[in-house]
Write a protein that holds these residues in place. Structure first.
Motif, mmCIF file in Angstrom:
data_model
loop_
_atom_site.group_PDB
_atom_site.id
_atom_site.type_symbol
_atom_site.label_atom_id
_atom_site.label_comp_id
_atom_site.label_asym_id
_atom_site.label_seq_id
_atom_site.Cartn_x
_atom_site.Cartn_y
_atom_site.Cartn_z
ATOM 1 N N PHE A 81 0.834 -1.211 0.000
ATOM 2 C CA PHE A 81 0.000 0.000 0.000
ATOM 3 C C PHE A 81 0.866 1.256 0.000
ATOM 4 N N TRP A 82 1.844 1.306 0.883
ATOM 5 C CA TRP A 82 2.699 2.492 0.977
ATOM 6 C C TRP A 82 3.562 2.653 -0.275
ATOM 7 N N HIS A 83 3.995 1.529 -0.847
ATOM 8 C CA HIS A 83 4.737 1.612 -2.104
ATOM 9 C C HIS A 83 3.847 2.170 -3.213
ATOM 10 N N SER A 84 2.607 1.694 -3.285
ATOM 11 C CA SER A 84 1.678 2.166 -4.308
ATOM 12 C C SER A 84 1.360 3.643 -4.125
ATOM 13 N N LEU A 85 1.214 4.056 -2.869
ATOM 14 C CA LEU A 85 0.970 5.474 -2.598
ATOM 15 C C LEU A 85 2.167 6.313 -3.030
ATOM 16 N N GLY A 86 3.378 5.828 -2.760
ATOM 17 C CA GLY A 86 4.580 6.551 -3.183
ATOM 18 C C GLY A 86 4.695 6.649 -4.691
ATOM 19 N N VAL A 87 4.377 5.554 -5.394
ATOM 20 C CA VAL A 87 4.400 5.556 -6.867
ATOM 21 C C VAL A 87 3.372 6.555 -7.402
ATOM 22 N N THR A 88 2.199 6.585 -6.773
ATOM 23 C CA THR A 88 1.146 7.511 -7.208
ATOM 24 C C THR A 88 1.568 8.956 -7.006
ATOM 25 N N VAL A 89 2.176 9.251 -5.862
ATOM 26 C CA VAL A 89 2.653 10.614 -5.593
ATOM 27 C C VAL A 89 3.718 11.010 -6.618
ATOM 28 N N GLN A 90 4.624 10.094 -6.941
ATOM 29 C CA GLN A 90 5.645 10.367 -7.953
ATOM 30 C C GLN A 90 5.001 10.705 -9.290
ATOM 31 N N TYR A 91 4.010 9.919 -9.678
ATOM 32 C CA TYR A 91 3.286 10.180 -10.930
ATOM 33 C C TYR A 91 2.609 11.549 -10.887
ATOM 34 N N ILE A 161 15.185 2.535 -25.956
ATOM 35 C CA ILE A 161 14.859 2.791 -24.542
ATOM 36 C C ILE A 161 13.573 2.045 -24.205
ATOM 37 N N GLY A 162 13.582 1.331 -23.101
ATOM 38 C CA GLY A 162 12.376 0.633 -22.651
ATOM 39 C C GLY A 162 11.465 1.581 -21.891
ATOM 40 N N PHE A 163 10.767 2.426 -22.644
ATOM 41 C CA PHE A 163 9.949 3.461 -22.012
ATOM 42 C C PHE A 163 8.950 2.873 -21.015
ATOM 43 N N LEU A 164 8.328 1.753 -21.375
ATOM 44 C CA LEU A 164 7.301 1.161 -20.529
ATOM 45 C C LEU A 164 7.736 -0.151 -19.887
ATOM 46 N N SER A 165 8.966 -0.551 -20.154
ATOM 47 C CA SER A 165 9.460 -1.809 -19.589
ATOM 48 C C SER A 165 10.648 -1.607 -18.658
ATOM 49 N N ASP A 166 11.091 -0.379 -18.498
ATOM 50 C CA ASP A 166 12.206 -0.061 -17.610
ATOM 51 C C ASP A 166 11.669 0.633 -16.362
ATOM 52 N N GLU A 167 12.133 0.217 -15.190
ATOM 53 C CA GLU A 167 11.628 0.765 -13.931
ATOM 54 C C GLU A 167 11.854 2.274 -13.824
ATOM 55 N N THR A 168 12.942 2.763 -14.392
ATOM 56 C CA THR A 168 13.262 4.184 -14.301
ATOM 57 C C THR A 168 12.364 5.022 -15.199
ATOM 58 N N TRP A 169 12.045 4.489 -16.383
ATOM 59 C CA TRP A 169 11.314 5.251 -17.381
ATOM 60 C C TRP A 169 9.800 5.094 -17.299
ATOM 61 N N ALA A 170 9.302 4.052 -16.664
ATOM 62 C CA ALA A 170 7.885 3.706 -16.777
ATOM 63 C C ALA A 170 6.945 4.805 -16.261
ATOM 64 N N ILE A 171 7.126 5.244 -15.027
ATOM 65 C CA ILE A 171 6.222 6.257 -14.467
ATOM 66 C C ILE A 171 6.339 7.600 -15.193
ATOM 67 N N PRO A 172 7.553 8.124 -15.464
ATOM 68 C CA PRO A 172 7.629 9.364 -16.251
ATOM 69 C C PRO A 172 6.957 9.243 -17.616
ATOM 70 N N THR A 173 7.087 8.075 -18.259
ATOM 71 C CA THR A 173 6.469 7.888 -19.564
ATOM 72 C C THR A 173 4.952 7.926 -19.465
ATOM 73 N N ILE A 174 4.392 7.226 -18.481
ATOM 74 C CA ILE A 174 2.943 7.242 -18.297
ATOM 75 C C ILE A 174 2.465 8.663 -17.983
ATOM 76 N N ALA A 175 3.236 9.382 -17.174
ATOM 77 C CA ALA A 175 2.878 10.768 -16.862
ATOM 78 C C ALA A 175 2.863 11.619 -18.129
ATOM 79 N N LEU A 176 3.858 11.435 -18.996
ATOM 80 C CA LEU A 176 3.926 12.209 -20.237
ATOM 81 C C LEU A 176 2.780 11.861 -21.182
ATOM 82 N N ILE A 177 2.385 10.588 -21.214
ATOM 83 C CA ILE A 177 1.239 10.193 -22.037
ATOM 84 C C ILE A 177 -0.010 10.949 -21.600
ATOM 85 N N ASN A 178 -0.240 11.011 -20.299
ATOM 86 C CA ASN A 178 -1.426 11.698 -19.800
ATOM 87 C C ASN A 178 -1.295 13.213 -19.894
#
Length: 308
Positions: A81-91, A161-178
């Motif tokens: 839960f706390w990890h998911s909340l942190g990922v959401t805040v980052q996004y 670049i693994g935009f959606l398959s790399d841990e570093t790039w995934a959240i920034p990429t999803i943010a940019l899509i939205n």
């Protein structure tokens, strides 16, 4: 005689106004009733039901069992839960920062250079595309092996670049899509606010020798504050509810790097049928959003207007 006639005329006029007012109230209630019913059925009742379920153990197959605060105790000790909340805040931070900045620039350019209706339609067009369709299109474009984006990167020598398959790039990429999908709508909201700003204030500033940059920071931003506060509140609430883009593109991966809170709640409710615990997380998210909205409202002084 004249006084009696005047009195009767006033009484008749007041009676007509009262009847018209009562008639207007009935018409208003008639139009408000469907919206009020929809509000009760689709918002108030699910909210109350969700709060009740958060205090129960429920899996659809057995009756609800009241467990008190057990779900909330589990929530506080749940690392996912706390990890998911942190990922959401980052996004949210990436999405809101980029979306608001770009939208403000686009709105200012439209206001200063052109107010074409066609241009507004083009800018708004991505917002009219559903989130799922947008996610599927970008999933194809950003594919590591066959995506157009990686083909171009490889052609110019950058490498794939693994935009959606790399841990570093995934959240920034999803943010940019939205950001791509929502920036036009946000820009039009800000543009509408710019349309309401008094032009005589800018004329006075120009007479005093103020340039565009000085006018922007001293006039535009202060006067635009209530609109910007509204935009920030709306976009933050919407960003915390991100789900479909993540579900289509990454499914929470890689290695839970994009497992946002809404996806975790969905998995608990419809994947593991733990509706009580999922409801507790939903109530927690509701409280978080309420606190954030209150803080934003107070910090931005959204209830006051600098144009008065």
């Amino acid at each position: 005689m004249t006084t009696n006639t005047s009195t009767r005329f006033r009484s008749t006029t007041q009676a007509k106004r009262s009847r018209r007012s009562a008639q207007d109230r009935r018409v208003a209630l008639l139009f408000l009733t469907p919206a009020a019913l929809g509000f009760l059925v689709f918002l108030i009742w699910p909210t109350v039901r969700g709060i009740w379920l958060s205090f129960t153990e429920y899996n659809l197959l057995t009756p609800e069992k009241f467990v008190g605060l057990a779900n909330y105790e589990r929530l506080f000790s749940d690392p996912v839960f706390w990890h998911s909340l942190g990922v959401t805040v980052q996004y949210v931070l990436i999405n809101i920062g980029l979306q608001t900045s770009i939208a403000l620039v686009v709105a200012l350019l439209m206001h200063r250079l052109t107010q074409s209706t066609l241009l507004r339609g083009i800018i708004l067009a991505p917002y009219l595309v559903s989130n799922v369709v947008t996610a599927i299109v970008f999933l194809w474009i950003l594919d590591v092996q066959f995506g157009v984006a990686n083909q171009v990167l490889e052609w110019i020598g950058v490498g794939k670049i693994g935009f959606l398959s790399d841990e570093t790039w995934a959240i920034p990429t999803i943010a940019l899509i939205n950001v791509w999908r929502h920036v036009g709508y946000t820009a039009l909201l800000i543009f509408a606010g710019l349309q309401m700003l008094p032009e005589d204030v800018y004329e006075a500033a120009r007479l005093d020798g103020a340039g565009e940059i000085r006018s922007f920071f001293s006039i535009t931003l202060p006067l635009l504050r209530p609109i910007m506060a509204l935009v920030l509140i709306m976009t933050v609430i919407g960003s915390f509810q991100v789900f479909d883009t993540v579900a289509v593109t990454t499914g929470g991966g890689p290695a839970n790097a994009t497992n946002v809170l809404q996806l975790y709640i969905y998995d608990m409710a419809f994947g593991r049928f733990q509706f009580g615990y999922a409801s507790a997380m939903s109530v927690a998210l509701l409280l978080v959003l309420g606190i954030i909205t209150f803080i934003q409202f107070r910090l931005t002084r959204a209830g006051s207007n600098d144009m008065n």
